[in-house]
Motif scaffolding. Sequence first.
Motif, PDB file in Angstrom:
ATOM      1  N   GLY A  10       0.821  -1.205   0.000  1.00 26.40           N
ATOM      2  CA  GLY A  10       0.000   0.000   0.000  1.00 26.40           C
ATOM      3  C   GLY A  10       0.854   1.253   0.000  1.00 26.40           C
ATOM      4  O   GLY A  10       0.377   2.338  -0.309  1.00 26.40           O
ATOM      5  N   SER A  92       4.602  -1.275   3.611  1.00 28.33           N
ATOM      6  CA  SER A  92       3.684  -0.668   4.573  1.00 28.33           C
ATOM      7  C   SER A  92       2.784  -1.731   5.190  1.00 28.33           C
ATOM      8  O   SER A  92       2.321  -2.643   4.502  1.00 28.33           O
ATOM      9  CB  SER A  92       2.831   0.382   3.879  1.00 28.33           C
ATOM     10  OG  SER A  92       1.789   0.783   4.740  1.00 28.33           O
ATOM     11  N   THR A  93       2.526  -1.628   6.481  1.00 26.41           N
ATOM     12  CA  THR A  93       1.551  -2.532   7.093  1.00 26.41           C
ATOM     13  C   THR A  93       0.351  -1.723   7.574  1.00 26.41           C
ATOM     14  O   THR A  93      -0.432  -2.163   8.399  1.00 26.41           O
ATOM     15  CB  THR A  93       2.170  -3.282   8.280  1.00 26.41           C
ATOM     16  OG1 THR A  93       2.582  -2.318   9.252  1.00 26.41           O
ATOM     17  CG2 THR A  93       3.339  -4.101   7.858  1.00 26.41           C
ATOM     18  N   LEU A  94       0.233  -0.511   7.041  1.00 25.62           N
ATOM     19  CA  LEU A  94      -0.780   0.407   7.544  1.00 25.62           C
ATOM     20  C   LEU A  94      -2.016   0.532   6.673  1.00 25.62           C
ATOM     21  O   LEU A  94      -3.066   0.908   7.130  1.00 25.62           O
ATOM     22  CB  LEU A  94      -0.192   1.812   7.681  1.00 25.62           C
ATOM     23  CG  LEU A  94       1.082   1.921   8.488  1.00 25.62           C
ATOM     24  CD1 LEU A  94       1.701   3.284   8.283  1.00 25.62           C
ATOM     25  CD2 LEU A  94       0.768   1.693   9.951  1.00 25.62           C
ATOM     26  N   HIS A  95      -1.875   0.245   5.393  1.00 25.41           N
ATOM     27  CA  HIS A  95      -2.966   0.578   4.491  1.00 25.41           C
ATOM     28  C   HIS A  95      -4.087  -0.439   4.526  1.00 25.41           C
ATOM     29  O   HIS A  95      -4.287  -1.211   3.623  1.00 25.41           O
ATOM     30  CB  HIS A  95      -2.443   0.718   3.053  1.00 25.41           C
ATOM     31  CG  HIS A  95      -1.742   2.016   2.859  1.00 25.41           C
ATOM     32  ND1 HIS A  95      -0.538   2.285   3.427  1.00 25.41           N
ATOM     33  CD2 HIS A  95      -2.109   3.133   2.206  1.00 25.41           C
ATOM     34  CE1 HIS A  95      -0.180   3.520   3.120  1.00 25.41           C
ATOM     35  NE2 HIS A  95      -1.113   4.059   2.385  1.00 25.41           N
ATOM     36  N   GLY A  96      -4.761  -0.447   5.620  1.00 28.77           N
ATOM     37  CA  GLY A  96      -5.862  -1.390   5.738  1.00 28.77           C
ATOM     38  C   GLY A  96      -7.175  -0.662   5.864  1.00 28.77           C
ATOM     39  O   GLY A  96      -7.219   0.545   5.962  1.00 28.77           O
TER      40      GLY A  96
ATOM     41  N   ILE C  81      -8.691  -6.543   3.629  1.00 29.18           N
ATOM     42  CA  ILE C  81      -7.562  -5.751   3.144  1.00 29.18           C
ATOM     43  C   ILE C  81      -6.392  -5.967   4.089  1.00 29.18           C
ATOM     44  O   ILE C  81      -6.574  -6.096   5.292  1.00 29.18           O
ATOM     45  CB  ILE C  81      -7.974  -4.270   3.148  1.00 29.18           C
ATOM     46  CG1 ILE C  81      -9.043  -4.052   2.082  1.00 29.18           C
ATOM     47  CG2 ILE C  81      -6.788  -3.368   2.888  1.00 29.18           C
ATOM     48  CD1 ILE C  81      -9.766  -2.741   2.228  1.00 29.18           C
ATOM     49  N   GLY C  82      -5.176  -6.033   3.550  1.00 30.58           N
ATOM     50  CA  GLY C  82      -3.991  -6.100   4.408  1.00 30.58           C
ATOM     51  C   GLY C  82      -3.202  -7.383   4.262  1.00 30.58           C
ATOM     52  O   GLY C  82      -3.594  -8.313   3.579  1.00 30.58           O
ATOM     53  N   HIS C  83      -2.082  -7.434   4.960  1.00 32.27           N
ATOM     54  CA  HIS C  83      -1.178  -8.578   4.843  1.00 32.27           C
ATOM     55  C   HIS C  83      -1.685  -9.876   5.447  1.00 32.27           C
ATOM     56  O   HIS C  83      -1.492 -10.943   4.862  1.00 32.27           O
ATOM     57  CB  HIS C  83       0.188  -8.237   5.471  1.00 32.27           C
ATOM     58  CG  HIS C  83       0.923  -7.159   4.749  1.00 32.27           C
ATOM     59  ND1 HIS C  83       1.626  -7.392   3.590  1.00 32.27           N
ATOM     60  CD2 HIS C  83       1.044  -5.842   5.017  1.00 32.27           C
ATOM     61  CE1 HIS C  83       2.159  -6.252   3.180  1.00 32.27           C
ATOM     62  NE2 HIS C  83       1.830  -5.302   4.014  1.00 32.27           N
ATOM     63  N   MET C 262       2.302  -8.453  12.867  1.00 31.64           N
ATOM     64  CA  MET C 262       2.221  -7.921  11.517  1.00 31.64           C
ATOM     65  C   MET C 262       3.527  -8.082  10.752  1.00 31.64           C
ATOM     66  O   MET C 262       3.531  -8.442   9.575  1.00 31.64           O
ATOM     67  CB  MET C 262       1.820  -6.439  11.589  1.00 31.64           C
ATOM     68  CG  MET C 262       1.566  -5.819  10.244  1.00 31.64           C
ATOM     69  SD  MET C 262       0.240  -6.592   9.329  1.00 31.64           S
ATOM     70  CE  MET C 262      -1.087  -5.457   9.680  1.00 31.64           C
ATOM     71  N   ALA C 266       3.827  -9.753   7.070  1.00 25.40           N
ATOM     72  CA  ALA C 266       4.198  -8.876   5.958  1.00 25.40           C
ATOM     73  C   ALA C 266       5.465  -9.386   5.291  1.00 25.40           C
ATOM     74  O   ALA C 266       5.577  -9.404   4.054  1.00 25.40           O
ATOM     75  CB  ALA C 266       4.395  -7.446   6.442  1.00 25.40           C
ATOM     76  N   SER C 278      -4.663  -3.334  -0.778  1.00 22.03           N
ATOM     77  CA  SER C 278      -4.549  -2.111   0.021  1.00 22.03           C
ATOM     78  C   SER C 278      -5.424  -1.019  -0.586  1.00 22.03           C
ATOM     79  O   SER C 278      -5.719  -1.017  -1.774  1.00 22.03           O
ATOM     80  CB  SER C 278      -3.100  -1.648   0.100  1.00 22.03           C
ATOM     81  OG  SER C 278      -2.503  -1.688  -1.165  1.00 22.03           O
ATOM     82  N   VAL C 279      -5.858  -0.100   0.269  1.00 22.80           N
ATOM     83  CA  VAL C 279      -6.657   1.041  -0.188  1.00 22.80           C
ATOM     84  C   VAL C 279      -6.140   2.301   0.482  1.00 22.80           C
ATOM     85  O   VAL C 279      -5.452   2.245   1.498  1.00 22.80           O
ATOM     86  CB  VAL C 279      -8.152   0.920   0.178  1.00 22.80           C
ATOM     87  CG1 VAL C 279      -8.844  -0.036  -0.729  1.00 22.80           C
ATOM     88  CG2 VAL C 279      -8.335   0.585   1.627  1.00 22.80           C
ATOM     89  N   LYS C 281      -6.087   5.114   2.857  1.00 21.81           N
ATOM     90  CA  LYS C 281      -6.622   5.114   4.211  1.00 21.81           C
ATOM     91  C   LYS C 281      -7.119   6.514   4.556  1.00 21.81           C
ATOM     92  O   LYS C 281      -6.425   7.494   4.340  1.00 21.81           O
ATOM     93  CB  LYS C 281      -5.494   4.725   5.175  1.00 21.81           C
ATOM     94  CG  LYS C 281      -5.966   4.128   6.474  1.00 21.81           C
ATOM     95  CD  LYS C 281      -4.794   3.475   7.170  1.00 21.81           C
ATOM     96  CE  LYS C 281      -4.955   3.353   8.656  1.00 21.81           C
ATOM     97  NZ  LYS C 281      -6.034   2.478   9.086  1.00 21.81           N
TER      98      LYS C 281
END
Lengths: 97, 357, 400
Positions: A10, A92-96, C81-83, C262, C266, C278-279, C281
Amino acid sequence: MKITVEFSGGAELLFNNKKSHDVDLPDKDTNWTIANLLLWIKDNLLQERPELFLQDNSVRPGILVLVNDTDWELLGCLDYKIEPRDKIIFISTLHGG
Amino acid sequence: MPSKCSAKCGRNAVLKRPKTGDSLCKECFFEAFENEVHFTVTKAKLFKPNTTVAIGASGGKDSTVLAYVLKLLNEKYDYKLKLFLLSIDEGITGYRDDSLDTVKQNRDDYDIPLKILSYKDLYGWTMDEIVAEIGRKNNCTFCGVFRRQALDRGANLLKVDYLATGHNADDIAETVLMNILRGDVARLSRCTSIITDSGDGIPRVKPLKYCYEKEIVMYAYFRKLVYFSTECVFAPNAYRGHARILLKDLEKIDPAVIMNIIHSGETMKVSEHSKMPTLTKCTRCGYVSSQEICKACVLLEGLNKGLPRLGIGKSSKVKRILEENEKLKGASCNGEDNKCLCSGNDLKPSKFNDLKI
Amino acid sequence: MCSVGDDFDNQTEKLMQKATLTKLSDTCNKCRAEKPCIVLRGKDTYCKNCFLINTVHKFKASLGKSRLIHLNDRVLVWYQIGHPSVALLHFLRTGLDLSTPKKLRFHPIILFVYDQYQLNNKEGKELIENAKRIVSSFGFDCNFISFADYVSNPENVPNLLNSESLFAENDIEKLNLVIHKTSSRTNRNDIKSLLRKKLLIDVAKYWKCKFVFTPEISIDIASNLLSNISLGRGSHVSIDTGFCDDRDDEVRILKPLRQFDMKELALYNNFNRLESLSVRKSAVNPYSSVQDLMAKFVIELQKDFPATVTTIVKTGDKLSLDKNAEVKCKLCKGPVSVSDDLVTSQQSTNFSRFVSNELVDCNKSRQERFSTICNKFDQTNNENELLCYSCTRIYGNFML
């Protein structure tokens, strides 16, 4: 010095959705480290919302950094001296949601 | 245009109470606050008639309000209790002196007898002396352990039937959060109890358990009660500070969170498979402890033998050092001039062991 | 009175250790031969091979230990969404493809719930396309359902699944028809979370799945635990944040990733060259809701005290349900606590509310005033026995 910089998870959304960037860092008197690479990225590649990528002169917590598939925590983090043809990935591990 | 008191008395409201969000006038607030404490006291059957109650008094807002309200309710509702103020002097210059003056004023204002016990009396050391010895790193540990025991020991010495403390809803909610953060399931299961027994038969009660700290401050303000409020000069950024800030932030989002956390604490159950520490009596002083030698005795051993880090660390190490010390005891550690043979320090007399309970 | 150090216990002090720079080993912790390429939890070093093998093993172990899933069981997998979700799909695909006895022998069905209301039309379409693409790269079909449509019409699951339109302009209005517009963000989040769970269970039942997998990882467990405590759901911790939520009689919700953090997932994805969904945020003010504040609190505390998340999760593991509770809450299906205590915080709050709104007759004596109030209060039985404490507080926000 030619290196490759990649963004995923992301993070690429902040860099025009482009995941891989071939970068030619200008010559400097001092060494290129991740610390000053980040500043260079901020000035030259980052398109929007710097606060999602950087915090206090480092990457924002939640952004993982690998150099040639090795955890930057094993290489000195910000102090790692960049070498030619290095591949540096920011995940990135933030774009959730 | 000021709003009207929600109790429909016709008067203008002067405050918005955080516990329910209602706006009340001064008089209705007093009545409500006092009724609620009375409700807690009677429903929880906190006291039996014709008993003596020691009120842990620090001069701070909680103990001042506790003393005032208990005295008031004792008279209005004829609890038939004999009330004392019990105060502990830690021997911290600038902090305790002022707060003790406040307690003395409470004694005079509310006409309740006062008994002061000092760390010097109980343990042979003042906090000033302890900090001079060990520095500021673990001083809160010493103070906290000694104080907790001091109140219980004081209650014992006075032969009271109950020890009442001013713990309020915020304190309890904060303790619940702390115990989750540090994984202390044993304490978690006990910390919301309104009556706790320290094992020596004198129950500790918390009549202000359901009172919000903000409302205690408002009550003290509007009733014009005198109290002493400042940070202990030695208190550092303790881990508990994180829980405190979190609670304050949560309260801003929704004040009901404080009661929610207490409810969570009251209703959670510990799994039968979890190991819980068993309680026994300290072999040195008889105080209730989960170890053979209670925390206070361990810390004192350290102070008296010039081993300031004793008790701050793994308990297995402590056991070994204490056993070694036991062996040396027979060999008489002190020289003729009453100085420690190892460090050369003066040996401080410990009256502590005389207080065998 | 200073309350620092009030309850001191040297056993737990060591868990509250600040992060210190430990010397990292220059060989892999596991095989002790290869050079390490990754550091986990600030102190454990692993080479690539050992890391990958370990991670898969950890997943298998969490499923295997529970002994819940049996041959040919159908499992609904909630893809997010996400890892973590992508790692989960990879675990499942590689597990299913094994030709050894350790092969996974159940049938996963993948579901994506659309609830991204901050995205515009183009972004929404892109998200759905990407989800389809990523899930098929694992050899699975991706099924879709709109959260807003479900909430408007929960009986209509068969028609809502894989419908043509997954999002619309009026999605937020649809939600506001069910959740009161003036609800606090905290209550809204709580209600949405209950509705999401209900959605998963309804879809699972429709497709005859006995289990649901959700992709929550350790930090989610820790912050959900603290949030739920702050909402009064302390008695439900073991089912809200434990491995298995078995409130429903037919479907069990499992959290197979709850022991992972995480970074692990990841990097697992990175080494396997997997792309995650991913989107963009939207900016969230962490002080706008209890849930956001707790997420922020846990992340920050974890930085200075690296044992924070694991300690919170372990604390949750030591809690269990009240065996004496027989009634199930109408809303969340959790057990409604029955208290032995003479007075509870619930009672106290109700009494306070009552007392703040009752006119007192000043002509009567103090004792008379109190007994009048107390009698009146006892008669108003305002405790709804069909709802648990927390659901009682949000029930008013439902527009039903």
